[in-house]
Design a protein around this motif. Structure first.
Motif, mmCIF file in Angstrom:
data_model
loop_
_atom_site.group_PDB
_atom_site.id
_atom_site.type_symbol
_atom_site.label_atom_id
_atom_site.label_comp_id
_atom_site.label_asym_id
_atom_site.label_seq_id
_atom_site.Cartn_x
_atom_site.Cartn_y
_atom_site.Cartn_z
ATOM 1 N N ASN A 14 -99.813 -18.211 -72.323
ATOM 2 C CA ASN A 14 -98.935 -19.093 -71.559
ATOM 3 C C ASN A 14 -99.048 -20.499 -72.112
ATOM 4 N N ARG A 15 -97.983 -21.285 -71.929
ATOM 5 C CA ARG A 15 -97.978 -22.657 -72.454
ATOM 6 C C ARG A 15 -99.155 -23.463 -71.903
ATOM 7 N N ALA A 16 -99.507 -23.204 -70.634
ATOM 8 C CA ALA A 16 -100.621 -23.939 -70.035
ATOM 9 C C ALA A 16 -101.930 -23.677 -70.786
ATOM 10 N N GLY B 59 -90.775 -16.767 -72.802
ATOM 11 C CA GLY B 59 -91.346 -15.741 -71.929
ATOM 12 C C GLY B 59 -90.743 -15.789 -70.534
ATOM 13 N N ILE B 60 -90.812 -16.955 -69.900
ATOM 14 C CA ILE B 60 -90.267 -17.117 -68.547
ATOM 15 C C ILE B 60 -88.757 -16.894 -68.567
ATOM 16 N N GLY B 61 -88.083 -17.543 -69.505
ATOM 17 C CA GLY B 61 -86.623 -17.523 -69.535
ATOM 18 C C GLY B 61 -86.067 -16.116 -69.707
ATOM 19 N N ALA C 251 -80.903 -22.446 -75.203
ATOM 20 C CA ALA C 251 -81.874 -22.027 -76.223
ATOM 21 C C ALA C 251 -81.609 -22.845 -77.481
ATOM 22 N N GLY C 252 -82.542 -22.735 -78.452
ATOM 23 C CA GLY C 252 -82.523 -23.662 -79.571
ATOM 24 C C GLY C 252 -82.027 -23.128 -80.899
ATOM 25 N N SER C 253 -81.530 -21.870 -80.961
ATOM 26 C CA SER C 253 -81.007 -21.361 -82.228
ATOM 27 C C SER C 253 -79.983 -20.266 -81.949
ATOM 28 N N ASP D 13 -79.863 -17.243 -83.132
ATOM 29 C CA ASP D 13 -80.528 -15.955 -82.869
ATOM 30 C C ASP D 13 -81.005 -15.880 -81.427
ATOM 31 N N LYS D 14 -81.584 -16.964 -80.962
ATOM 32 C CA LYS D 14 -82.120 -16.972 -79.593
ATOM 33 C C LYS D 14 -80.985 -16.944 -78.568
ATOM 34 N N LEU D 15 -79.877 -17.621 -78.869
ATOM 35 C CA LEU D 15 -78.720 -17.566 -77.961
ATOM 36 C C LEU D 15 -78.204 -16.131 -77.866
ATOM 37 N N ASN E 18 -76.524 -24.012 -76.821
ATOM 38 C CA ASN E 18 -77.521 -24.489 -77.786
ATOM 39 C C ASN E 18 -77.926 -25.915 -77.413
ATOM 40 N N TYR E 19 -79.180 -26.057 -76.931
ATOM 41 C CA TYR E 19 -79.590 -27.387 -76.444
ATOM 42 C C TYR E 19 -79.701 -28.414 -77.566
ATOM 43 N N ARG E 20 -79.710 -27.952 -78.828
ATOM 44 C CA ARG E 20 -79.833 -28.906 -79.938
ATOM 45 C C ARG E 20 -78.517 -29.618 -80.237
ATOM 46 N N LYS F 189 -87.486 -35.201 -69.009
ATOM 47 C CA LYS F 189 -86.379 -35.372 -69.962
ATOM 48 C C LYS F 189 -85.040 -34.893 -69.399
ATOM 49 N N TYR F 190 -85.077 -33.861 -68.565
ATOM 50 C CA TYR F 190 -83.832 -33.273 -68.058
ATOM 51 C C TYR F 190 -83.554 -33.631 -66.599
ATOM 52 N N LEU F 191 -84.394 -34.417 -65.949
ATOM 53 C CA LEU F 191 -84.239 -34.613 -64.493
ATOM 54 C C LEU F 191 -82.835 -35.098 -64.127
ATOM 55 N N ILE G 3 -88.539 -27.316 -60.747
ATOM 56 C CA ILE G 3 -89.193 -27.730 -62.000
ATOM 57 C C ILE G 3 -90.536 -27.012 -62.090
ATOM 58 N N ILE G 4 -90.725 -26.265 -63.197
ATOM 59 C CA ILE G 4 -92.003 -25.550 -63.362
ATOM 60 C C ILE G 4 -92.729 -25.984 -64.641
ATOM 61 N N GLY G 5 -92.088 -26.824 -65.469
ATOM 62 C CA GLY G 5 -92.725 -27.209 -66.723
ATOM 63 C C GLY G 5 -92.519 -28.686 -67.015
ATOM 64 N N MET G 6 -93.336 -29.195 -67.914
ATOM 65 C CA MET G 6 -93.317 -30.622 -68.237
ATOM 66 C C MET G 6 -93.185 -30.821 -69.740
ATOM 67 N N GLN G 7 -92.484 -29.885 -70.408
ATOM 68 C CA GLN G 7 -92.367 -29.970 -71.869
ATOM 69 C C GLN G 7 -91.632 -31.244 -72.301
ATOM 70 N N GLY G 8 -90.867 -31.839 -71.383
ATOM 71 C CA GLY G 8 -90.161 -33.098 -71.690
ATOM 72 C C GLY G 8 -90.748 -34.274 -70.932
ATOM 73 N N ALA H 184 -90.950 -29.004 -57.217
ATOM 74 C CA ALA H 184 -91.815 -28.735 -58.378
ATOM 75 C C ALA H 184 -92.991 -27.896 -57.895
ATOM 76 N N THR H 185 -93.318 -26.854 -58.634
ATOM 77 C CA THR H 185 -94.406 -25.984 -58.173
ATOM 78 C C THR H 185 -95.309 -25.572 -59.338
ATOM 79 N N ASN H 186 -96.541 -25.212 -58.989
ATOM 80 C CA ASN H 186 -97.341 -24.490 -59.971
ATOM 81 C C ASN H 186 -98.054 -23.333 -59.295
HETATM 82 N N1 LIG Z 1 -95.334 -23.991 -62.824
HETATM 83 C C1 LIG Z 1 -95.733 -22.759 -63.062
HETATM 84 O O1 LIG Z 1 -96.289 -22.093 -62.201
HETATM 85 C C2 LIG Z 1 -95.481 -22.163 -64.410
HETATM 86 C C3 LIG Z 1 -95.870 -20.839 -64.690
HETATM 87 C C4 LIG Z 1 -95.583 -20.310 -65.947
HETATM 88 C C5 LIG Z 1 -94.946 -21.102 -66.903
HETATM 89 N N2 LIG Z 1 -94.614 -22.392 -66.583
HETATM 90 C C6 LIG Z 1 -93.927 -23.260 -67.554
HETATM 91 O O2 LIG Z 1 -92.702 -22.657 -67.885
HETATM 92 C C7 LIG Z 1 -92.323 -23.108 -69.200
HETATM 93 C C8 LIG Z 1 -91.927 -21.898 -70.030
HETATM 94 O O3 LIG Z 1 -93.093 -21.106 -70.225
HETATM 95 P P1 LIG Z 1 -93.077 -19.885 -71.251
HETATM 96 O O4 LIG Z 1 -94.320 -19.117 -71.052
HETATM 97 O O5 LIG Z 1 -91.774 -19.214 -71.175
HETATM 98 O O6 LIG Z 1 -93.197 -20.669 -72.649
HETATM 99 P P2 LIG Z 1 -92.474 -20.332 -74.038
HETATM 100 O O7 LIG Z 1 -92.304 -18.867 -74.188
HETATM 101 O O8 LIG Z 1 -93.238 -21.068 -75.062
HETATM 102 O O9 LIG Z 1 -91.035 -20.969 -73.862
HETATM 103 C C9 LIG Z 1 -90.807 -22.346 -73.996
HETATM 104 C C10 LIG Z 1 -89.329 -22.549 -73.958
HETATM 105 O O10 LIG Z 1 -89.013 -23.936 -73.996
HETATM 106 C C11 LIG Z 1 -87.753 -24.010 -74.609
HETATM 107 N N3 LIG Z 1 -87.388 -25.375 -74.985
HETATM 108 C C12 LIG Z 1 -87.991 -26.197 -75.880
HETATM 109 N N4 LIG Z 1 -87.307 -27.373 -75.953
HETATM 110 C C13 LIG Z 1 -86.267 -27.264 -75.096
HETATM 111 C C14 LIG Z 1 -85.196 -28.124 -74.730
HETATM 112 N N5 LIG Z 1 -85.063 -29.359 -75.252
HETATM 113 N N6 LIG Z 1 -84.294 -27.690 -73.819
HETATM 114 C C15 LIG Z 1 -84.410 -26.457 -73.253
HETATM 115 N N7 LIG Z 1 -85.402 -25.599 -73.565
HETATM 116 C C16 LIG Z 1 -86.307 -25.999 -74.474
HETATM 117 C C17 LIG Z 1 -87.891 -23.084 -75.785
HETATM 118 O O11 LIG Z 1 -86.606 -22.750 -76.272
HETATM 119 P P3 LIG Z 1 -86.360 -22.239 -77.813
HETATM 120 O O12 LIG Z 1 -87.459 -21.263 -78.126
HETATM 121 O O13 LIG Z 1 -85.009 -21.617 -77.745
HETATM 122 O O14 LIG Z 1 -86.409 -23.460 -78.672
HETATM 123 C C18 LIG Z 1 -88.597 -21.905 -75.127
HETATM 124 O O15 LIG Z 1 -87.676 -20.988 -74.597
HETATM 125 C C19 LIG Z 1 -93.493 -23.862 -69.761
HETATM 126 O O16 LIG Z 1 -93.246 -25.243 -69.631
HETATM 127 C C20 LIG Z 1 -94.641 -23.435 -68.862
HETATM 128 O O17 LIG Z 1 -95.660 -24.396 -68.800
HETATM 129 C C21 LIG Z 1 -94.873 -22.915 -65.367
#
Ligand SMILES: NC(=O)c1ccc[n+]([C@@H]2O[C@H](COP(=O)([O-])OP(=O)(O)OC[C@H]3O[C@@H](n4cnc5c(N)ncnc54)[C@H](OP(=O)(O)O)[C@@H]3O)[C@@H](O)[C@H]2O)c1
Length: 324
Positions: free
Chosen positions: A40-42, A151-153, A171-173, A175-177, A190-192, A218-220, A235-240, A260-262
């Protein structure tokens, strides 16, 4: 037992396999012989020293796994030595054995092999609890899932599609779309090089009802633009990033909600209730093959560093597993 330890906070190279003592189980806990653990990303943040485990949890990284019950503690009912299961963990998954509160143990869904089952607990619990239990997505509503190929998506697209909702994703490519569309996404952006707010405006009647967001700050503002009246942004992630300005006037006029939850830090009772709801509502769809765990790539436990580097590269789709 063998476990993966971060020798110090740092890059993927700090992950090392070491011998440590087997975990001890207490009342209400089960000892699992681990077959595979999900990444997981965490986990990346924990390795870097930014996401310590909750009090009482193992220092070993790993928030989900599958395996075979090796011992059952006092006060546990419904599980016996030899049962196969998958589990939501507060930590400890990157190891040969892990102690699990019995309520966070789930049967391996019919039709899923034991190793692949490690790919399901986090995505199923996160998507089910946030999109359905918290945001209350309804069959006639539209869901926007950011990062639909991750994974989540990839799980969120399938579940919402199977339960009758329209699904928009980013999604970002190319193939992924295409992968997102194959999983059931009705609109893939395509978010890019596309503005998701513009596409949502073109493709929906006034916006989406629920957004599952991994980007945070970033997306709020743009997420609120994409919401329909009475929409719910979860909101479940903080990638932005973590800090952004919220235009309350815009949210108020839409009568919208930002949540927002975890999952990891919640009490065992809450996580157990989520697992029970997942088994009741999600497992039948997995057993029928309508919602499938998507495993992009597996690595042996000893190559946990390479698995982290692969996730950091962003090249993966679906889940990454460590096999024990
Ligand atoms: N709060 C919670 O309880 C909880 C639990 C599980 C996971 N999460 C969070 O959920 C998120 C996804 O987790 P995951 O396991 O699925 O990770 P992952 O498989 O690494 O997926 C990350 C995703 O972020 C996408 N991404 C990157 N830049 C982006 C942008 N600018 N716009 C839109 N999407 C973008 C990637 O898209 P591309 O691959 O297409 O570039 C990829 O699909 C993470 O932030 C994780 O921390 C939270």
């Amino acid at each position: 037992m063998r476990a993966v330890i971060a020798t110090e906070p740092g890059g993927p190279e700090v992950l090392t396999v070491t011998e440590i003592a087997d975990p001890e189980i207490g009342p209400g806990e089960v000892l699992l012989d681990v077959a595979a653990a999900g990444l997981n990303r965490a986990d990346l943040l924990q390795r870097q020293g930014f996401y310590p485990p909750p009090p009482g949890a193992s220092d070993v990284i790993g928030m989900e796994c599958s395996g075979t019950v090796a011992a059952v503690g006092p006060d546990v009912t419904g599980w016996s030595v030899g049962d196969q299961a998958c589990a939501l963990l507060a930590g400890g998954g990157y190891a040969e054995r892990v102690a699990v509160p019995a309520g966070q143990l789930m049967p391996v869904p019919d039709g899923v092999d034991l190793v692949t089952a490690a790919a399901i607990p986090e995505v199923a619990a996160t998507v089910w609890s946030n999109v359905f239990m918290v945001a209350g997505l309804q069959p006639q509503e539209t869901l926007l899932v950011h990062g639909g190929a991750g994974g989540i998506g990839s799980f969120a697209i399938q579940l919402a599609h199977q339960l009758g909702s329209r699904v928009v994703t980013t999604a970002g490519s190319a193939d992924k779309l295409a992968a997102c569309t194959a999983l059931g996404a009705d609109v893939a952006i395509n978010y890019r090089d596309q503005d998701f707010v513009e596409v949502v405006a073109e493709q929906t009647d006034g916006g989406v009802d629920v957004i599952l967001d991994n980007m945070g700050a970033k997306y709020l503002d743009r997420n609120i633009d994409a919401l329909r009246t009475q929409g719910r942004l979860v909101i479940i992630g903080m990638q932005g990033g973590t800090k952004a300005e919220l235009d309350i006037n815009k949210l108020l006029r839409k009568r919208g909600a930002v949540i927002a939850t975890n999952l990891r830090g919640r009490p065992v009772e809450e996580k157990s209730a989520i697992c029970a709801s997942v088994v009741q509502h999600v497992w039948p769809l997995v057993a029928e093959g309508l919602v499938q765990p998507i495993v992009g790539r597996s690595f042996p436990l000893a190559e946990a560093g390479a698995a982290h580097a692969y996730m950091e590269s962003g090249d993966h789709s679906g889940k990454i597993l460590l096999t024990v």
